[in-house]
Design a protein around this motif. Sequence first.
Motif, PDB file in Angstrom:
ATOM      1  N   ASP A  20       8.827 156.581  51.503  1.00  0.00           N
ATOM      2  CA  ASP A  20       9.084 156.814  52.925  1.00  0.00           C
ATOM      3  C   ASP A  20      10.341 156.069  53.362  1.00  0.00           C
ATOM      4  O   ASP A  20      10.325 154.855  53.550  1.00  0.00           O
ATOM      5  N   ASN A  21      11.448 156.821  53.475  1.00  0.00           N
ATOM      6  CA  ASN A  21      12.719 156.259  53.938  1.00  0.00           C
ATOM      7  C   ASN A  21      13.134 155.046  53.100  1.00  0.00           C
ATOM      8  O   ASN A  21      13.567 154.020  53.621  1.00  0.00           O
ATOM      9  N   LEU A  40      15.383 157.472  50.896  1.00  0.00           N
ATOM     10  CA  LEU A  40      14.698 158.490  50.103  1.00  0.00           C
ATOM     11  C   LEU A  40      13.342 158.824  50.702  1.00  0.00           C
ATOM     12  O   LEU A  40      12.521 157.944  50.955  1.00  0.00           O
ATOM     13  N   ASP A  41      13.098 160.104  50.919  1.00  0.00           N
ATOM     14  CA  ASP A  41      11.797 160.608  51.340  1.00  0.00           C
ATOM     15  C   ASP A  41      11.291 161.564  50.263  1.00  0.00           C
ATOM     16  O   ASP A  41      11.928 162.579  49.974  1.00  0.00           O
ATOM     17  N   LEU A  42      10.161 161.235  49.675  1.00  0.00           N
ATOM     18  CA  LEU A  42       9.598 162.079  48.620  1.00  0.00           C
ATOM     19  C   LEU A  42       8.093 161.841  48.554  1.00  0.00           C
ATOM     20  O   LEU A  42       7.642 160.691  48.558  1.00  0.00           O
ATOM     21  N   THR A  43       7.340 162.928  48.478  1.00  0.00           N
ATOM     22  CA  THR A  43       5.883 162.834  48.386  1.00  0.00           C
ATOM     23  C   THR A  43       5.399 163.593  47.159  1.00  0.00           C
ATOM     24  O   THR A  43       5.826 164.726  46.920  1.00  0.00           O
ATOM     25  N   VAL A 222      12.325 167.373  40.351  1.00  0.00           N
ATOM     26  CA  VAL A 222      13.203 166.803  41.369  1.00  0.00           C
ATOM     27  C   VAL A 222      14.456 166.295  40.675  1.00  0.00           C
ATOM     28  O   VAL A 222      14.376 165.493  39.737  1.00  0.00           O
ATOM     29  N   LEU A 223      15.610 166.766  41.120  1.00  0.00           N
ATOM     30  CA  LEU A 223      16.901 166.349  40.582  1.00  0.00           C
ATOM     31  C   LEU A 223      17.488 165.288  41.500  1.00  0.00           C
ATOM     32  O   LEU A 223      17.713 165.531  42.693  1.00  0.00           O
ATOM     33  N   MET A 224      17.709 164.090  40.938  1.00  0.00           N
ATOM     34  CA  MET A 224      18.224 162.973  41.721  1.00  0.00           C
ATOM     35  C   MET A 224      19.731 162.814  41.544  1.00  0.00           C
ATOM     36  O   MET A 224      20.286 163.125  40.492  1.00  0.00           O
ATOM     37  N   GLY A 225      20.380 162.291  42.582  1.00  0.00           N
ATOM     38  CA  GLY A 225      21.811 162.008  42.514  1.00  0.00           C
ATOM     39  C   GLY A 225      22.317 161.602  43.878  1.00  0.00           C
ATOM     40  O   GLY A 225      21.725 161.952  44.906  1.00  0.00           O
ATOM     41  N   GLY A 227      22.111 158.941  45.445  1.00  0.00           N
ATOM     42  CA  GLY A 227      21.177 158.123  46.214  1.00  0.00           C
ATOM     43  C   GLY A 227      19.974 158.845  46.752  1.00  0.00           C
ATOM     44  O   GLY A 227      19.139 158.252  47.451  1.00  0.00           O
ATOM     45  N   GLY A 228      19.844 160.139  46.437  1.00  0.00           N
ATOM     46  CA  GLY A 228      18.720 160.901  46.970  1.00  0.00           C
ATOM     47  C   GLY A 228      18.409 162.130  46.148  1.00  0.00           C
ATOM     48  O   GLY A 228      18.823 162.249  44.990  1.00  0.00           O
ATOM     49  N   VAL A 229      17.694 163.071  46.760  1.00  0.00           N
ATOM     50  CA  VAL A 229      17.267 164.295  46.081  1.00  0.00           C
ATOM     51  C   VAL A 229      18.341 165.368  46.238  1.00  0.00           C
ATOM     52  O   VAL A 229      18.687 165.760  47.353  1.00  0.00           O
ATOM     53  N   LEU A 230      18.860 165.856  45.104  1.00  0.00           N
ATOM     54  CA  LEU A 230      19.843 166.936  45.119  1.00  0.00           C
ATOM     55  C   LEU A 230      19.177 168.303  45.097  1.00  0.00           C
ATOM     56  O   LEU A 230      19.691 169.274  45.650  1.00  0.00           O
TER      57      LEU A 230
END
Length: 265
Positions: A20-21, A40-43, A222-225, A227-230
């Motif tokens: 959460d953020n 980053l927000d990811l569940t 999930v593809l990261m890059g 600093g976050g989700v691409l």
Amino acid sequence: MTDPPAVQCGASPADAVTFDNVTVAFPDGDGGLRTILEELDLTIPAGQFLAVVGRSGCGKTTMLNMAAGLVETSGGAVTVLGSTPKSARKRMGFMLARDALLPWRTAAGNVQYGLELRGLKPAAARKEVASHWLSTVHLADHEKHFPWQLSQGMRQRVALARTWALDPELLLMDEPFAALDVNTRRSAQNEFLDLWQREEHRTVMFVTHDLGEAVALADRVVLMGEGGVLDDVMVDIERPRDLTHIAMDSTYQDILERLRVHLRR
């Protein structure tokens, strides 16, 4: 075969892992900070098999370590199985690229080690659990062998049995098959996928550099890059999956190309 005694887990919440953020920054050696992840927000819903991919240094392993309670956030919050990561450790299993077996213990002894740390008694119960899982990964004839007597693939299967013996609600996996040769790797992937597809209630967070492996195994990639989700894509390929022929599946090919295009940008 009847199921062996197991480490009991609590009821799974609707979401297994939530970022959460979340921001993570490390000292850069010059008195400043290097931001790895930013807001980053990811569940990850309970029961989902999530693969995390991306270039080296994009924060994949940092995310895994945060979920395990090994890395603190610089901002935001991480929730694991409805609790803090550290509080949830007894309900998760962690598998690394290297097997990390104890050389002075047999295969059975290594599988029992985690159970000992979790306090499973009596010893006969630990032995039964270890025998069950070594048999499940086709190593029943190697219980008394030491790590040096096993191939790299066998050692990784012992590590898999050790992880599964803990009956984890959440599996955190950091490049678990990366150290294996191509043929051994495919065998280990099949072993793991077969186990997971029998018991899909277990949530998996699986870090890999291999896009093909991610798409073949996971429900979601999930593809990261930066600093976050691409990119965040669901893998709509029917289960159980046949890893021998999955590369010919049009959905597999489309998702793989989509991820490759993102990485080329």
